[in-house]
Structure formats: structure tokens, C-alpha cells
Write an enzyme that holds these catalytic residues in place. Structure first.
Site, PDB file in Angstrom:
ATOM      1  N   LYS A 160      -7.663  21.724   4.987  1.00 50.99           N
ATOM      2  CA  LYS A 160      -8.027  21.405   3.491  1.00 50.99           C
ATOM      3  C   LYS A 160      -8.605  20.156   3.240  1.00 50.99           C
ATOM      4  O   LYS A 160      -9.388  20.421   2.183  1.00 50.99           O
ATOM      5  CB  LYS A 160      -6.506  21.414   2.815  1.00 50.99           C
ATOM      6  N   ARG A 171     -10.113  11.676  -1.688  1.00 52.59           N
ATOM      7  CA  ARG A 171     -11.082  11.032  -0.940  1.00 52.59           C
ATOM      8  C   ARG A 171     -12.119  11.883  -0.319  1.00 52.59           C
ATOM      9  O   ARG A 171     -13.245  11.833  -0.435  1.00 52.59           O
ATOM     10  CB  ARG A 171     -10.410  10.026   0.346  1.00 52.59           C
ATOM     11  N   GLU A 225     -10.561  11.868   6.257  1.00 53.67           N
ATOM     12  CA  GLU A 225     -10.427  12.829   7.740  1.00 53.67           C
ATOM     13  C   GLU A 225     -11.308  14.091   7.610  1.00 53.67           C
ATOM     14  O   GLU A 225     -11.640  14.420   8.756  1.00 53.67           O
ATOM     15  CB  GLU A 225      -8.838  13.128   7.830  1.00 53.67           C
ATOM     16  N   GLY A 259       0.662   1.174  10.582  1.00 57.53           N
ATOM     17  CA  GLY A 259      -0.535   1.289   9.750  1.00 57.53           C
ATOM     18  C   GLY A 259      -0.477   0.611   8.382  1.00 57.53           C
ATOM     19  O   GLY A 259       0.876   0.486   7.870  1.00 57.53           O
ATOM     20  N   GLY A 260      -1.410   0.109   7.946  1.00 56.49           N
ATOM     21  CA  GLY A 260      -1.570  -0.645   6.753  1.00 56.49           C
ATOM     22  C   GLY A 260      -2.222  -0.232   5.661  1.00 56.49           C
ATOM     23  O   GLY A 260      -2.701  -0.801   4.675  1.00 56.49           O
TER      24      GLY A 260
END
Length: 453
Positions: free
Chosen positions: A288, A352, A378, A103-104
Site C-alpha cells: 500500500k 508520508r 518506506e 525506535g524513536g
């Protein structure tokens, strides 16, 4: 008459023996206070006595005793800590030569920088899909998309070649979003050797299958025994990049593996605890995010701190009900990966998922919100999976269900608040008997059963 007013001669002073110097010091072992009638003229008018003053008792100083007790307790803690560190010291870091980060994104970049700082000779490969990010990291040592002001260590190397990245890797840090992990891992499975430990920092549940990362990784790699570790806890990528004090948890069913990852990642500013409760760490880390959206909605609607505290408290209870039904330990839920992560993501602006909730509460459309973000929240995709799990385990969750309905555009934030506040007054957060049926399918079943009766 004048003679009567004269001071008595020294030998008549009851406090001193006859001496030409009535003010000479007394022996140190005399504990009474000395009064000199010659130097204390105000006492001349008072009747003299023939007995010495009583010794003054010495009372303990509570402040001094308290400080001493605190100092001793701290010194004892420091000695214990040093002793334990010396016993647990291993050569994991010395034996680790290469770590690959899948991942980046922001957290992948932060973890890559952290691991690279642990050992200058260690090679840290970032497997990214964006060619521009790859070029920026290799040429300028910056991830211009997420951290344009933070220079990465020289031993961080980016690549788009999965085979080269995974070759001879000692550990693999998985930071791909949950919803894309299965397809991504299936594409690189041929380059992953069976003993490579996977450290997952991805939080969430797969929407269609309700799988966690501990289930997705071995199934996608077609290796049920693929070593797995979940890394979770209250941690923002930006603060990790700034090397601010942070604490996280590594969870694995393999105690030796958890200890090894702890030694690999722990540093002067990152504290790592170990756990065997993989289910608890993963489930609380996923749920959460949904609760953070609810907390953001309250802020976006300017409903105040009272309502936000009540909502988060109710959400914590709902998470505990579901997580324990799925096999999580209560101590995990109240620990770093549970309450700790909930507090961070529900109350801090860097979250986020909370940002999505704030914008929903202020009236923005979900599609517009997601389209303007360069990172994945998410909680949006996890909300539907959480409700499906709640139905599977027969746990009804009013707050998290309301979030799912808002995301599905079946309920407005204002209407959701009204419905939640209109729920019957029950004994408290601990009552789990009271259950709610929110979906149309369940309502239809009840209606059919009522018509048949």
C-alpha cells in the site's frame, strides 16, 4: 314553515338516546365517532341516517416500528459486546511490568505513549539512537523532534543502552524502518532472550532479499522460534497521540499470543482485531505504500478525482493478485490492514508516501524530496522489491511497476500516465491473463527468442 326549520328534539336524534344533555360522553367502548347536530350546524342540511359510523381502522406506524427495530438491534449488540468482553478478560495487563519500544520515530513514540497510558505502574523503555531525543524525553517528557506539543507519560523512559532497555522486558515493540532492521537487530541480539514476543509495526519489504519482518526478525536474532506478531492497520501516529478512535489488527500464527497482545493494546480509543494471516497483513501493509506514491503523483499532476479513483482501484487489484499468490487470504486484503490502510494512506495528507508522490508529480527530484524529510517513506525502497516479487510469482503490475520506474528515474510521471492510459482495453480489473513486460531484461529475452524462431 318556520316550524319545519327548527332542530329536532333530542329524542329524535338517531345518534343519542333521549337525554336532557345530548352532549354527554359516550361509553369508552363505542368506537364510532359522535356527531352532534346541535354543535355541528353545517350538518343540519345533510340527511340524517339511522346507523352509526363505521369503526376507523388503526394502521401501523412504519417509522415507529423501524426505530423500535433499530433500538432493539443496538441493545442486543451492546449486550453481546459486554458479555464477550467479560469472557475474554485476562490478566495480561496486570502481569505486564515492562515493555520496550525499539525506535524513536513518530509511530514508536505514539505506541510508547499509548502502552504507558494503559498502566501507570508499567515501565516503558524507548531504545533510541539520538542522544538529544533521549535527553528530551527523560528531562522534559517530550519528543521534541516529532511531537513537541504532546507530553509523554511519566513512565516512558528513553535510553541508548540496549542491554538496559531489554532487561526483563515482557514485550518488545519493533518500530525500526525495514531497510535498517536486520543490521540493528543483529547488533542487539545478545540481549534478546528467546521467549521475548516481538510486535512489529514496521511496514515494508527488504530491498535486496525481499524479506518481510516476520522473516527478518527471527533470522537476525538467530532464533527461528522467536515469538512474532505483526501490528498493522489504518493509523497515523498523530491521531494516536491525540487519542482519536483507531482500529488495528494483530496477526500471529500463535492464537494465544495474538489474544494476549490484543488485551495489552486495546483501549477505549484503540480497537484491536486478531488474525492468523501474517503474510496477508505484512504484504498488504508493504504494497500500500507504493500505491500511495502513485496516488500522490496523480494529485501532484492535478489529474482529478476520476483518474485517482481508477488508479487506486487498479492498484488494489494488483495488490490482491500478488498477495494471494504469496498465500494471503482475500478477507485480509479487504479488511483493516488491506483496503482500510490503503484508503488512509492514499487519500489523506498526513501520509508520508503520498507526500512523496505529490512532490514527484509536481516536478521535484526524488533526492531533494527525501533530503528534506525527517521521516522514512518506506514505499520508495519497497517499490523495487515489489516488482522483484511480482516477477518471482509471475504477476505483472502496471501501476506499481510505473511507480518503480519513476523512482528509478527511468520514466517521468507524465509519460507513465500516457503509457498506462494507452494500455489495451481489456475485460476489467479482474482479468489476470493480460501481462506486461516492462524491464529491459525481459524485453531482450523476447527479442532473442523472436530472432531464433
Amino acid at each position: 314553515m318556520a316550524a319545519l326549520l327548527e332542530p329536532p328534539p333530542p329524542f329524535l336524534n338517531p345518534l343519542f338516546p333521549p337525554s336532557s344533555n345530548p352532549t354527554r360522553p359516550l361509553p369508552h367502548n363505542l368506537k364510532f365517532k359522535r356527531f352532534n347536530l346541535y354543535t355541528n350546524p353545517t350538518l343540519h342540511s345533510q340527511p340524517t341516517t339511522c346507523c352509526a359510523a363505521a369503526p376507523q381502522p388503526e394502521f401501523p406506524d412504519p417509522t415507529r416500528d423501524r426505530r423500535r427495530a433499530v433500538r432493539l438491534a443496538w441493545e442486543k449488540l451492546v449486550r453481546w459486546s459486554r458479555s464477550l468482553r467479560s469472557k475474554n478478560k485476562t490478566d495480561v495487563l496486570e502481569r505486564t511490568n515492562k515493555v520496550v519500544v525499539l525506535g524513536g520515530g513518530s509511530f514508536a513514540t505514539a505506541m510508547a505513549a499509548h502502552v504507558a497510558d494503559r498502566k501507570d505502574q508499567m515501565e516503558v523503555n524507548m531504545l533510541v539512537r539520538d542522544a538529544q531525543v533521549c535527553q528530551s524525553i527523560n528531562e522534559n517528557h517530550y519528543n521534541g523532534k516529532y511531537f513537541p506539543e504532546h507530553k509523554l507519560p511519566e513512565n516512558v523512559i528513553a535510553t541508548t543502552d540496549a542491554k538496559a532497555a531489554l532487561l526483563n522486558a515482557d514485550y518488545c515493540l519493533h518500530a525500526v524502518p525495514v531497510q535498517f532492521s536486520a543490521s540493528f537487530l543483529e547488533g542487539i541480539a545478545e540481549y534478546v532472550y528467546p521467549e521475548l514476543p516481538f510486535i512489529s509495526v514496521s511496514k515494508g519489504l527488504e530491498l535486496n532479499t525481499l524479506r518481510t519482518m516476520s522473516q527478518i526478525i527471527p533470522q537476525a536474532l538467530k532464533n527461528p522460534r522467536q515469538p512474532f506478531i505483526a501490528l498493522s492497520g489504518p493509523s497515523f501516529a498523530l491521531e494516536l497521540m491525540n487519542k482519536l478512535p483507531t482500529a488495528m489488527v494483530v496477526a500471529s500464527k500463535d492464537k494465544k499470543l495474538a489474544n494476549a497482545v490484543q488485551q495489552l493494546l486495546a483501549s477505549s480509543y484503540l480497537r484491536i482485531s486478531t488474525s492468523s494471516d501474517v503474510t496477508g497483513v505484512e504484504v498488504t501493509g508493504a504494497l500500500k505504500n507504493v500505491l500511495a506514491i502513485a496516488a500522490g503523483i496523480v494529485d501532484g499532476m492535478n489529474l482529478g478525482n476520476n483518474s485517482k479513483a481508477a488508479l487506486v482501484s487498479q492498484g488494489c487489484s494488483e495488490i490482491r493478485w500478488l498477495a494471494t499468490k504469496m498465500g494471503a487470504k482475500p478477507t485480509t486484503i479487504t479488511g483493516l490492514s488491506g483496503i482500510g490502510d490503503i484508503m488512509l494512506t492514499c487519500f489523506v495528507n498526513l501520509s508520508r508516501n503520498r507526500t512523496v508522490g505529490v512532490r514527484l508529480g509536481s516536478g521535484e527530484k526524488l533526492d531533494d524530496i527525501l533530503g528534506s524529510m525527517n521521516q522514512v517513506a518506506e514505499g520508495v525502497s519497497t517499490a523495487g522489491a515489489v516488482i522483484a516479487l511480482a516477477q518471482k510469482y509471475n504477476v505483472k503490475m502496471p501501476v506499481l511497476t510505473a511507480v518503480a520506474r519513476i523512482i528509478d528515474n527511468e520514466l517521468t510521471p507524465k509519460k507513465a500516465v500516457f503509457e498506462l492510459m494507452s494500455l489495451p482495453q481489456i475485460g476489467g480489473m479482474e482479468v489476470k491473463i493480460y501481462q506486461f513486460n516492462h524491464t529491459k531484461m525481459q524485453a531482450t529475452k523476447h527479442l532473442i527468442a523472436y530472432m531464433k524462431s
